[in-house]
Write a protein that holds these residues in place. Structure first.
Motif, short mmCIF file in Angstrom:
data_model
loop_
_atom_site.label_atom_id
_atom_site.label_comp_id
_atom_site.label_asym_id
_atom_site.label_seq_id
_atom_site.Cartn_x
_atom_site.Cartn_y
_atom_site.Cartn_z
N LEU A 434 -7.97 -23.75 46.02
CA LEU A 434 -8.56 -24.04 44.72
C LEU A 434 -10.03 -23.62 44.92
CD1 LEU A 434 -7.17 -27.58 43.97
CD2 LEU A 434 -6.28 -25.28 43.31
N SER A 435 -10.84 -22.95 44.09
CA SER A 435 -12.13 -22.74 44.14
C SER A 435 -13.03 -22.72 42.66
CB SER A 435 -12.19 -21.20 44.71
OG SER A 435 -11.65 -20.16 43.90
N GLY A 436 -13.97 -22.73 43.05
CA GLY A 436 -15.09 -22.59 41.54
C GLY A 436 -16.01 -21.77 41.78
N ASP A 437 -17.31 -22.08 41.54
CA ASP A 437 -18.58 -21.26 41.70
C ASP A 437 -18.73 -20.14 40.77
OD1 ASP A 437 -21.21 -20.81 43.30
OD2 ASP A 437 -20.04 -19.07 44.02
N SER A 438 -17.71 -19.25 40.68
CA SER A 438 -17.74 -18.02 39.87
C SER A 438 -17.92 -18.08 38.36
CB SER A 438 -16.73 -17.09 40.11
OG SER A 438 -15.55 -17.47 39.38
N HIS A 439 -17.63 -19.38 37.83
CA HIS A 439 -17.87 -19.59 36.20
C HIS A 439 -16.58 -18.94 35.44
CE1 HIS A 439 -22.59 -20.16 37.07
NE2 HIS A 439 -21.68 -20.96 37.69
N ASN A 440 -15.57 -18.01 36.27
CA ASN A 440 -14.63 -17.57 35.47
C ASN A 440 -13.27 -17.67 36.32
OD1 ASN A 440 -16.91 -14.67 35.54
ND2 ASN A 440 -15.72 -15.54 33.40
N ALA A 441 -12.10 -17.38 35.50
CA ALA A 441 -10.89 -17.86 36.09
C ALA A 441 -10.38 -16.65 36.68
CB ALA A 441 -10.03 -18.02 34.70
N TRP A 442 -9.49 -16.90 38.01
CA TRP A 442 -9.04 -16.02 38.78
C TRP A 442 -7.71 -16.40 39.27
CZ3 TRP A 442 -12.49 -11.70 38.50
CH2 TRP A 442 -13.86 -12.19 38.20
N ALA A 443 -6.75 -15.47 39.37
CA ALA A 443 -5.69 -15.47 40.01
C ALA A 443 -5.18 -14.65 41.26
CB ALA A 443 -4.35 -15.99 39.24
N PHE A 444 -5.34 -15.16 42.48
CA PHE A 444 -5.37 -14.02 43.57
C PHE A 444 -4.04 -14.27 44.51
CE2 PHE A 444 -9.85 -14.01 42.85
CZ PHE A 444 -10.23 -12.53 42.97
N ASP A 445 -3.65 -13.21 44.75
CA ASP A 445 -2.85 -13.15 46.23
C ASP A 445 -3.73 -13.02 47.29
OD1 ASP A 445 -0.12 -13.70 45.07
OD2 ASP A 445 0.03 -11.26 44.69
N LEU A 446 -3.40 -13.71 48.29
CA LEU A 446 -4.15 -13.94 49.57
C LEU A 446 -3.39 -13.32 50.66
CD1 LEU A 446 -6.05 -17.16 49.21
CD2 LEU A 446 -6.90 -15.13 48.61
N ALA A 447 -4.09 -12.51 51.79
CA ALA A 447 -3.35 -11.79 52.63
C ALA A 447 -4.14 -11.48 53.78
CB ALA A 447 -2.66 -10.74 52.21
N THR A 448 -3.70 -11.39 54.84
CA THR A 448 -4.36 -10.68 55.85
C THR A 448 -3.57 -9.30 56.41
OG1 THR A 448 -3.05 -11.76 57.89
CG2 THR A 448 -4.97 -12.83 56.77
N ASP A 449 -3.88 -8.84 57.52
CA ASP A 449 -3.07 -7.64 58.01
C ASP A 449 -1.81 -8.07 58.41
OD1 ASP A 449 -5.40 -6.05 57.55
OD2 ASP A 449 -6.14 -6.13 59.61
N ASP A 450 -1.62 -9.31 58.67
CA ASP A 450 -0.17 -9.86 59.00
C ASP A 450 0.63 -10.19 57.72
OD1 ASP A 450 -0.86 -9.40 61.75
OD2 ASP A 450 -1.69 -11.55 61.75
N GLY A 451 0.43 -9.78 56.52
CA GLY A 451 1.04 -10.16 55.44
C GLY A 451 0.38 -11.21 54.28
N ALA A 452 1.32 -11.82 53.68
CA ALA A 452 0.93 -12.83 52.76
C ALA A 452 0.67 -14.00 53.31
CB ALA A 452 2.16 -13.27 51.76
N ALA A 453 -0.79 -14.71 52.91
CA ALA A 453 -1.25 -15.93 53.35
C ALA A 453 -1.10 -17.10 52.53
CB ALA A 453 -2.67 -15.70 53.96
N GLY A 454 -1.01 -16.80 51.21
CA GLY A 454 -1.09 -18.00 50.20
C GLY A 454 -1.75 -17.28 48.82
N VAL A 455 -2.16 -18.15 47.79
CA VAL A 455 -2.48 -17.78 46.62
C VAL A 455 -3.60 -18.60 46.43
CG1 VAL A 455 -0.16 -17.33 45.78
CG2 VAL A 455 -1.37 -19.59 45.32
#
Length: 544
Positions: A434-455
Motif C-alpha cells: 500500500l502506498s501514497g504520496d503521488s496523489h494519483n491512483a496506481w495498480a502495479f505488478d511488482l517483480a525482481t529478476d527472479d520473477g513476480a514479487a507482489g502487487v
C-alpha cells in the motif's frame, strides 16, 4: 463474537460532517476550553486499542474513560483515568487492555466537571479464522486545496473495519504556497499563516486541521493505523535534511525532533522515545499481517537530482548514462535502512510460517517503476513556461535510457527496492504493498529478476492535485493509456481524481477499489465513479 455495526448505529454517534459549518481555525482555536478536537483511536490489537482526546483546562486535568459495547453506554465500565497534560498540548492518550477480539466498542472521556467528549467508535482486531476484513487507505490531505470529502465518504462506509493513513496528514507550507492564493479555497484557512518550523507552529497547524469536521468524523468512527510521510516534517524530507529546510530555519535534527513529538501528541499513535524503532505490525486473524514501516527521517539517503547531475554538462545523454550506471544504482543508497529491512524480513517469514494468508505492507511512496512517456512533451498547455518544457524534455530523454520520473519515490532507490522485494520472495509472501504520496491512483505488478514479487495498490489523494496538474494539456485517459503502454509493470492508473481506497481481504482474494469523489471544491460525498483491481492468493500478479 463479532458485533455487527450497521449504518444506523454509525449515525447514532451523531454527525457533524457534511452539514457542519466550517469554522475559521483562528476563531475556533484561540481561548478554546474543554474537549476541543473530538476523539480518536488507533493501533488496535486483539485485546487492546489506543484512545485519544484533547481537553484544555487550567493546567493538567485528570479525565475518566468510559467504554461500552453499545452507543447507549448501558453496561458501560470505567476503563481508567488519564491525564490531559498541559506540557503535551493538553493531549490525553490511553491504551485500553483486556478487550475482546473482533469486537466493536464505544468510548467517551469524562472531565472533572462532568462534561463529556464526543462518543467514539472503535474495534479490536480478529483472531483465528477470519473470512473478510476491509481496510480504508487515505493520504495527502492539503486543507486549503478543498474539502476532505474522502474522509466524509469513508466515515459512512459501513464495510470498513480500519483506516490506514499513508502520510501527508497535513502540509507545512505558509499561506499562499501550495496552494497559491489563487488556488486556495475560500474559507479553508490554516494556522499559523507562516511555515511550521517551531514547536508552537506544528501544534497550531495540527489544531487547525483537526478542527475540520470530516477529519474529526473519520477519527470518531474508525480506528486508524498511521505513519507520516514528508510534509509532517518538510517537503522531500530525508535522514539529513529536506528540500524545504535551510540553515535559516535552524538545525534539521532539532526540527525532526519537534515534528515527531507533535505528530505523536496529535495522532492516535504510541508515544516513543525519539530514535526508537518506528516500525510495527498488526495481525488480522489468520487473514493478514499488516506491516508498517518508516521511510523518511530514519534512514533515507538524500534524493537524487537530475538538474544537479546535468549542470554544466555539454553532452546531456552521456551525463545521464553515467549517472544511470553509477550513482543511481549505488547499493549504499537506502530507503528504509538495514535494521528495518532485517526486521521486515524476519516478520514476513514469521507471518508465512504462521499460516497467514496475506502480507500487507503499508509504506509511504510508490514502489512500482514509472518512466515518462515520450509523448508527454506534448502534454502541456500553450502557456506552459519554457523551463517546464525543458524539464519534460530532459525527463523524456532520461526515460529513453531507463531512468524514472520521480527520484523521491522507490524509483530513486532501485537497489533498495530490489532488496525489499527479494525479502518478500524469500519469505514466499503473498505481498500487497500500500502506498501514497503521488496523489494519483496506481495498480502495479511488482517483480525482481527472479520473477513476480507482489502487487501494489497506490492510493490517490484526499485533496492534493496530482500529475494531471502539471500535464494540463493532456486528456487524462490519453495520459493514463500512455503511462501504461510505457511502463510494463503498471496495469492501471487514474491521474485525474481525488478520493480514497478500500482494500477488501478474503482468504483467497484481495480487491482494491479506488473511490473517486465528484469534487473537493464543495462539501459533498457524491462519487463520480470507482474502479477495482484484484489479486488471487498465490499468484502475486493482478488479475487480467
Amino acid at each position: 463474537m463479532t458485533m455487527d455495526i450497521d449504518r444506523r448505529q454509525l449515525m447514532a454517534l451523531g454527525t457533524f460532517g457534511l452539514g457542519a459549518l466550517s469554522v475559521p481555525a483562528s476563531a475556533a482555536l484561540i481561548g478554546a476550553k474543554g474537549f476541543t478536537h473530538g476523539i480518536a483511536s488507533g493501533e488496535p490489537s486483539q485485546g487492546s486499542v489506543l484512545l485519544w482526546t484533547r481537553y484544555v483546562g487550567n493546567g493538567d486535568v485528570k479525565l475518566t474513560l468510559e467504554i461500552s459495547a453499545n452507543s447507549g453506554f448501558s453496561g458501560s465500565r470505567i476503563a481508567g483515568e488519564v491525564d490531559a497534560l498541559a506540557d503535551r498540548d493538553h493531549i490525553a492518550k490511553i491504551t485500553v487492555q483486556g478487550l475482546d477480539p473482533d469486537r466493536w466498542y464505544y468510548y467517551r472521556f469524562v472531565a472533572p466537571d462532568g462534561s463529556k467528549s464526543t462518543i467514539g467508535r472503535t474495534r479490536t482486531l480478529p483472531e483465528g479464522p477470519t473470512p473478510k476484513f476491509t481496510i480504508g487507505v487515505v493520504g495527502c490531505a492539503n486543507l486549503p486545496f478543498g474539502y476532505f470529502n474522502a474522509y466524509a465518504h469513508a466515515a459512512q462506509n459501513a464495510e470498513l473495519d480500519l483506516m490506514v493513513h499513508t502520510g501527508d496528514y497535513l502540509y507545512e507550507y505558509p499561506v499562499g504556497t501550495y496552494p497559491s492564493k489563487d488556488q486556495a479555497h475560500t474559507g479553508r484557512m490554516i494556522q499559523p499563516s507562516h511555515e511550521m518550523i517551531q514547536l508552537a507552529d506544528y501544534r497550531l497547524r495540527y489544531a487547525a486541521y483537526r478542527k475540520d469536521p470530516d477529519l474529526q468524523r473519520i477519527h470518531q468512527v474508525l480506528p486508524m493505523i498511521a505513519m507520516w510521510d514528508d510534509h509532517e516534517f518538510a517537503n522531500d524530507a530525508y535522514r539529513d535534511g529536506a528540500e524545504n529546510h535551510d540553515a535559516s530555519e535552524g538545525d534539521w535534527e532539532a526540527r525532526k525532533r519537534v515534528a515527531e513529538r507533535v505528530y505523536r501528541e496529535w495522532m492516535p499513535v504510541s508515544d516513543k522515545d525519539y530514535g526508537s524503532p518506528r516500525w510495527s505490525e498488526y495481525q488480522i486473524g489468520d487473514l493478514a499481517t499488516l506491516f508498517l514501516t518508516e521511510s523518511r527521517i530514519g534512514s533515507r539517503t538524500k534524493q537524487l537530482d537530475l538538474a544537479a547531475v546535468l549542470k554544466g554538462q555539454q553532452d546531456v545523454k552521456k551525463a545521464l548514462e553515467a549517472f544511470r550506471d553509477d550513482v543511481w544504482q549505488d547499493p549504499a543508497r537506502e530507503m528504509i535502512g538495514g535494521e528495518q529491512e532485517a526486521w521486515l524480513a524476519s516478520a514476513m517469514r514469521k507471518s508465512k510460517a504462521d499460516g497467514t494468508r496475506w502480507q500487507v505492507w503499508s509504506q509511504q511512496c510508490v514502489m512500482g517503476e514509472l518512466k515518462l512517456p515520450q509523448e508527454a512533451t506534448n502534454w502541456v498547455a500553450d502557456d506552459t513556461p519554457a523551463v517546464a518544457r525543458e524539464l519534460l524534455a530532459v525527463g523524456a530523454m532520461a526515460a529513453k535510457i531507463g531512468l524514472p520520473i520521480n527520484f523521491d519515490a522507490w524509483d530513486g532507490y532501485p537497489m533498495a527496492r530490489q532488496r525489499a522485494l527479494k525479502i518478500a520472495q524469500q519469505a514466499e509472501a503473498d505481498l500487497i504493498v500500500l502506498s501514497g504520496d503521488s496523489h494519483n491512483a496506481w495498480a502495479f505488478d511488482l517483480a525482481t529478476d527472479d520473477g513476480a514479487a507482489g502487487v501494489e495498490f497506490g492510493g490517490h489523494s484526499v485533496t492534493s492535485p496530482g500529475i494531471e496538474s502539471y500535464l494540463s494539456g493532456a486528456n487524462p485517459d490519453t495520459a493514463a493509456r500512455s503511462l501504461i503502454d510505457t511502463n510494463p509493470a503498471l496495469q492501471w492508473t487514474d491521474t485525474a481524481h481525488r478520493g480514497y481506497m478500500t482494500v477488501a481481504l478474503t482468504p483467497e482474494k484481495a480487491t482494491s477499489t479506488w473511490h473517486f469523489m465528484d469534487t473537493v471544491r464543495a462539501r459533498s460525498i457524491a462519487l463520480m465513479g470507482s474502479k477495482s483491481q484484484a489479486v488471487l492468493r498465490g499468484t502475486n500478479r493482478l488479475q487480467a
